[in-house]
Design a protein around this motif. Structure first.
Motif, PDB file in Angstrom:
ATOM      1  N   GLY A  21       0.789  -1.224   0.000  1.00  0.00           N
ATOM      2  CA  GLY A  21       0.000   0.000   0.000  1.00  0.00           C
ATOM      3  C   GLY A  21       0.820   1.271   0.000  1.00  0.00           C
ATOM      4  N   TRP A  22       2.146   1.169  -0.098  1.00  0.00           N
ATOM      5  CA  TRP A  22       2.970   2.374  -0.084  1.00  0.00           C
ATOM      6  C   TRP A  22       2.945   3.106  -1.425  1.00  0.00           C
ATOM      7  CZ3 TRP A  22       5.081   4.135   4.351  1.00  0.00           C
ATOM      8  CH2 TRP A  22       5.193   3.249   5.413  1.00  0.00           C
ATOM      9  N   LEU A  23       2.739   2.395  -2.520  1.00  0.00           N
ATOM     10  CA  LEU A  23       2.788   2.984  -3.852  1.00  0.00           C
ATOM     11  C   LEU A  23       1.529   2.643  -4.624  1.00  0.00           C
ATOM     12  CD1 LEU A  23       6.461   2.004  -4.852  1.00  0.00           C
ATOM     13  CD2 LEU A  23       5.693   4.168  -3.844  1.00  0.00           C
ATOM     14  N   CYS A  24       1.304   3.391  -5.674  1.00  0.00           N
ATOM     15  CA  CYS A  24       0.266   3.078  -6.655  1.00  0.00           C
ATOM     16  C   CYS A  24       0.893   3.205  -8.038  1.00  0.00           C
ATOM     17  CB  CYS A  24      -0.949   4.005  -6.517  1.00  0.00           C
ATOM     18  SG  CYS A  24      -0.555   5.762  -6.671  1.00  0.00           S
ATOM     19  N   ARG A  25       0.270   2.580  -9.025  1.00  0.00           N
ATOM     20  CA  ARG A  25       0.896   2.482 -10.338  1.00  0.00           C
ATOM     21  C   ARG A  25       0.104   3.197 -11.419  1.00  0.00           C
ATOM     22  NH1 ARG A  25       0.838  -3.413 -12.692  1.00  0.00           N
ATOM     23  NH2 ARG A  25       1.593  -4.023 -10.636  1.00  0.00           N
ATOM     24  N   ASP A  26       0.796   3.468 -12.495  1.00  0.00           N
ATOM     25  CA  ASP A  26       0.191   3.971 -13.728  1.00  0.00           C
ATOM     26  C   ASP A  26       0.792   3.149 -14.875  1.00  0.00           C
ATOM     27  OD1 ASP A  26      -1.055   5.328 -15.737  1.00  0.00           O
ATOM     28  OD2 ASP A  26       0.265   7.076 -15.654  1.00  0.00           O
ATOM     29  N   ASP A  27       0.009   2.195 -15.355  1.00  0.00           N
ATOM     30  CA  ASP A  27       0.476   1.285 -16.399  1.00  0.00           C
ATOM     31  C   ASP A  27      -0.099   1.754 -17.736  1.00  0.00           C
ATOM     32  OD1 ASP A  27       1.581  -0.758 -17.776  1.00  0.00           O
ATOM     33  OD2 ASP A  27       0.603  -2.378 -16.666  1.00  0.00           O
ATOM     34  N   SER A  28       0.742   2.360 -18.539  1.00  0.00           N
ATOM     35  CA  SER A  28       0.287   2.927 -19.810  1.00  0.00           C
ATOM     36  C   SER A  28       1.262   2.535 -20.909  1.00  0.00           C
ATOM     37  CB  SER A  28       0.171   4.454 -19.696  1.00  0.00           C
ATOM     38  OG  SER A  28       1.452   5.023 -19.446  1.00  0.00           O
ATOM     39  N   TRP A  29       1.082   3.147 -22.072  1.00  0.00           N
ATOM     40  CA  TRP A  29       1.969   2.841 -23.199  1.00  0.00           C
ATOM     41  C   TRP A  29       3.406   3.312 -22.932  1.00  0.00           C
ATOM     42  CZ3 TRP A  29       4.392   6.888 -25.683  1.00  0.00           C
ATOM     43  CH2 TRP A  29       3.901   8.169 -25.407  1.00  0.00           C
ATOM     44  N   GLU A  30       3.583   4.231 -21.975  1.00  0.00           N
ATOM     45  CA  GLU A  30       4.922   4.677 -21.623  1.00  0.00           C
ATOM     46  C   GLU A  30       5.646   3.691 -20.716  1.00  0.00           C
ATOM     47  OE1 GLU A  30       4.537   8.465 -19.848  1.00  0.00           O
ATOM     48  OE2 GLU A  30       4.131   9.516 -21.737  1.00  0.00           O
ATOM     49  N   GLY A  31       4.943   2.707 -20.178  1.00  0.00           N
ATOM     50  CA  GLY A  31       5.533   1.727 -19.278  1.00  0.00           C
ATOM     51  C   GLY A  31       4.907   1.811 -17.907  1.00  0.00           C
ATOM     52  N   LEU A  32       5.440   1.029 -17.001  1.00  0.00           N
ATOM     53  CA  LEU A  32       4.926   0.959 -15.637  1.00  0.00           C
ATOM     54  C   LEU A  32       5.644   1.990 -14.783  1.00  0.00           C
ATOM     55  CD1 LEU A  32       3.053  -0.497 -13.654  1.00  0.00           C
ATOM     56  CD2 LEU A  32       4.908  -2.135 -13.235  1.00  0.00           C
ATOM     57  N   VAL A  33       4.845   2.976 -14.296  1.00  0.00           N
ATOM     58  CA  VAL A  33       5.394   4.062 -13.482  1.00  0.00           C
ATOM     59  C   VAL A  33       4.702   4.032 -12.119  1.00  0.00           C
ATOM     60  CG1 VAL A  33       5.820   6.536 -13.319  1.00  0.00           C
ATOM     61  CG2 VAL A  33       5.762   5.427 -15.567  1.00  0.00           C
ATOM     62  N   PHE A  34       5.478   4.221 -11.052  1.00  0.00           N
ATOM     63  CA  PHE A  34       4.944   4.176  -9.696  1.00  0.00           C
ATOM     64  C   PHE A  34       4.919   5.587  -9.109  1.00  0.00           C
ATOM     65  CE2 PHE A  34       6.467  -0.068 -10.476  1.00  0.00           C
ATOM     66  CZ  PHE A  34       5.513  -0.877  -9.884  1.00  0.00           C
ATOM     67  N   TYR A  35       3.846   5.826  -8.288  1.00  0.00           N
ATOM     68  CA  TYR A  35       3.655   7.118  -7.634  1.00  0.00           C
ATOM     69  C   TYR A  35       3.406   6.885  -6.145  1.00  0.00           C
ATOM     70  CZ  TYR A  35       3.019   9.095 -12.299  1.00  0.00           C
ATOM     71  OH  TYR A  35       3.199   9.485 -13.608  1.00  0.00           O
ATOM     72  N   PRO A  36       3.640   7.875  -5.301  1.00  0.00           N
ATOM     73  CA  PRO A  36       3.315   7.724  -3.875  1.00  0.00           C
ATOM     74  C   PRO A  36       1.810   7.576  -3.674  1.00  0.00           C
ATOM     75  CG  PRO A  36       4.812   9.580  -4.223  1.00  0.00           C
ATOM     76  CD  PRO A  36       4.344   9.151  -5.570  1.00  0.00           C
ATOM     77  N   ASN A  37       1.432   6.754  -2.718  1.00  0.00           N
ATOM     78  CA  ASN A  37       0.016   6.544  -2.402  1.00  0.00           C
ATOM     79  C   ASN A  37      -0.378   7.517  -1.293  1.00  0.00           C
ATOM     80  OD1 ASN A  37      -2.546   5.626  -2.013  1.00  0.00           O
ATOM     81  ND2 ASN A  37      -1.963   3.569  -1.339  1.00  0.00           N
ATOM     82  N   PHE A  38      -1.065   8.615  -1.684  1.00  0.00           N
ATOM     83  CA  PHE A  38      -1.435   9.656  -0.721  1.00  0.00           C
ATOM     84  C   PHE A  38      -2.614   9.241   0.149  1.00  0.00           C
ATOM     85  CE2 PHE A  38       0.634  12.010  -4.218  1.00  0.00           C
ATOM     86  CZ  PHE A  38       1.673  12.577  -3.495  1.00  0.00           C
ATOM     87  N   PHE A  39      -3.320   8.172  -0.249  1.00  0.00           N
ATOM     88  CA  PHE A  39      -4.474   7.724   0.568  1.00  0.00           C
ATOM     89  C   PHE A  39      -4.018   7.204   1.920  1.00  0.00           C
ATOM     90  CE2 PHE A  39      -6.070   7.508  -3.769  1.00  0.00           C
ATOM     91  CZ  PHE A  39      -7.266   8.187  -3.642  1.00  0.00           C
ATOM     92  N   ILE A  40      -2.788   6.563   1.973  1.00  0.00           N
ATOM     93  CA  ILE A  40      -2.281   6.075   3.258  1.00  0.00           C
ATOM     94  C   ILE A  40      -1.980   7.247   4.190  1.00  0.00           C
ATOM     95  CG2 ILE A  40      -0.282   4.968   4.340  1.00  0.00           C
ATOM     96  CD1 ILE A  40      -0.272   2.940   2.246  1.00  0.00           C
ATOM     97  N   GLU A  41      -1.407   8.322   3.631  1.00  0.00           N
ATOM     98  CA  GLU A  41      -1.117   9.493   4.450  1.00  0.00           C
ATOM     99  C   GLU A  41      -2.396  10.169   4.920  1.00  0.00           C
ATOM    100  OE1 GLU A  41       1.416  12.057   2.311  1.00  0.00           O
ATOM    101  OE2 GLU A  41       3.079  10.613   2.134  1.00  0.00           O
ATOM    102  N   ALA A  42      -3.446  10.098   4.112  1.00  0.00           N
ATOM    103  CA  ALA A  42      -4.710  10.704   4.508  1.00  0.00           C
ATOM    104  C   ALA A  42      -5.321   9.965   5.706  1.00  0.00           C
ATOM    105  CB  ALA A  42      -5.693  10.693   3.342  1.00  0.00           C
ATOM    106  N   LYS A  43      -5.087   8.631   5.760  1.00  0.00           N
ATOM    107  CA  LYS A  43      -5.588   7.878   6.904  1.00  0.00           C
ATOM    108  C   LYS A  43      -4.891   8.310   8.197  1.00  0.00           C
ATOM    109  CE  LYS A  43      -6.817   3.719   4.288  1.00  0.00           C
ATOM    110  NZ  LYS A  43      -6.572   2.289   4.123  1.00  0.00           N
TER     111      LYS A  43
END
Length: 432
Positions: free
Chosen positions: A410-432
């Motif tokens: 749950g630390w990261l979330c992904r964006d899987d597109s034609w550019e490849g697999l890119v990971f971003y911080p998961n701000f929902f955990i910080e919101a909790k």
């Protein structure tokens, strides 16, 4: 005038004793306080006088020696492992009171010593003792009842006596043959002859030209030592000390370099090799267990640099490169890694769901790794497996697996597109 001068000299000599008289009476009043400190010194001098006579009288045949973190004997700079045997009982002399008679252990034969590692219950090792070959006069076979013994006849310098070794699982003939060969060759005498002598000062070495000549001469000697050492294995064993000295010079240079240059030099140092690799010929039935111990000692720095986790492919390449001509198969490496936990070594073999095999430190935590990945991606706002692999200095497959593990936690979330697999911080955990 000459007579007057002579008379003056004699008169001056004759007047010298009177000044000495007050000197004789002057310290008499102040000597008692000066003699008070020596009154407290006799107890200090009594301790060495009690210990000194015991040194030449009691000669400990088997001296304690150090063990590595993986419970293998720590060899000297000019020492090479020749053979080892398991289930060896030791019958020491009465003066070796620290040793337990007839207890089992592992016996290591090197070119300088024979080292006995005591095996306690549960397979752990609690002590190691060594006997230098220079104190051994001869070794002979003996059979007393069912016990297959090897009698060690000590020299007069060692106080004489015949400690015994019990080979519970046999295989003593090959071990004894190697030992007798070492005693005939006497490598410790060759070591004494090879000790470098201190060069005397000469004006030829002064000035800039003298320094340049000294550097050229040192470079030539280094090249000759390396060329001679790598000619064959026997020459490599004889020149082991010179090679270690060169490695220590590299280590001193490394302390003065920057982080990037130091890491690059560390890679070169790792590739220089292991001085005494474990082989099937030397270890016999203990090959995989001894290989696991040597691997654990070798991986301390690479695993630390990799953040606690090292891919099996990387470990295989690094370890085989360090072993030189004594290469091992991937199956041997895997079998050695499977023995990490039974031998209580500080590493474990782990297999991820994707099938990636890694060697992981026993203190490693996935949550700590996920936190470090999240902090890195927060600073960069996003990241790929290539970005993390380059930052953490690990393989691409391992970086991809660590990112997926952080995503599952749950630390990261992904964006899987034609550019490849890119990971971003998961701000929902910080919101909790």
């Amino acid at each position: 005038q000459r007579m007057r001068r002579l008379v003056g000299v004699q008169s001056s000599k004759s007047h010298q004793p009177p000044p000495q008289q007050p000197l004789q009476h002057q310290p008499l009043q102040h000597q008692p306080p000066q003699h008070q400190p020596p009154q407290h010194q006799p107890p200090q001098h009594q301790q060495p006088t009690r210990l000194q006579p015991t040194v030449p009288v009691v000669f400990t045949t088997w001296t304690p020696t150090f063990l590595s973190p993986s419970h293998r004997p720590v060899l000297d700079s000019d020492e090479v492992e020749v053979m080892l045997r398991n289930a060896i009982g030791l019958v020491p002399l009465p003066k070796d009171s620290d040793l337990t008679p007839r207890s089992k252990g592992v016996l290591y034969l090197t070119n300088m010593r024979v080292i006995w590692v005591n095996e306690a219950t549960g397979g752990s090792y609690n002590s190691a003792y060594a006997l230098r070959h220079e104190y051994v006069s001869s070794v002979t076979l003996k059979t007393v009842g069912r016990d297959k013994l090897v009698s060690i006849k000590l020299t007069s310098a060692a106080g004489g006596g015949e400690p015994l070794l019990i080979f519970h699982e046999g295989h003593r003939s090959a071990f004894l043959e190697k030992w007798a060969q070492i005693l005939r060759e006497q490598p410790w005498i060759q070591k004494a002859k090879a000790e470098p002598t201190r060069a005397q000062f000469s004006t030829a070495g002064a000035g800039v030209s003298g320094i340049m000549r000294t550097i050229d001469q040192t470079t030539k000697q280094t090249d000759e030592t390396m060329n001679q050492a790598f000619t064959d294995l026997k020459a490599l064993m004889e020149n082991a000390k010179q090679m270690v000295l060169l490695a220590e010079k590299f280590r001193a240079i490394q302390a003065k370099l920057s982080t990037e240059e130091s890491n690059q030099l560390s890679d070169y140092m790792v590739s220089m090799g292991i001085s005494s690799p474990v082989t099937r010929e030397t270890a016999g039935s203990l090959f995989h267990s001894e290989l696991a111990k040597q691997l654990a000692d070798f991986l301390a720095r690479p695993v630390e640099r990799a953040g606690g986790v090292l891919a099996m492919t990387d470990a295989y390449c690094l370890f085989n490169r360090a072993r030189g001509t004594e290469l091992i198969s991937p199956e041997d490496l895997k079998q050695a890694c499977l023995l990490f936990e039974p031998l209580h070594l500080p590493y474990v073999l782990r297999k991820f769901e994707s099938g990636v095999l890694v060697i992981q430190s026993a203190q490693h935590s996935d949550s700590e790794t996920s936190k470090r990945i999240t902090e890195f991606i927060k600073r960069a706002e996003k990241g790929t497996a290539w970005d993390w692999a380059r930052h953490a200095n690990i393989s691409l497959a391992l970086a991809q697996q660590q990112l997926l593990t952080a995503e599952e936690s749950g630390w990261l979330c992904r964006d899987d597109s034609w550019e490849g697999l890119v990971f971003y911080p998961n701000f929902f955990i910080e919101a909790k």
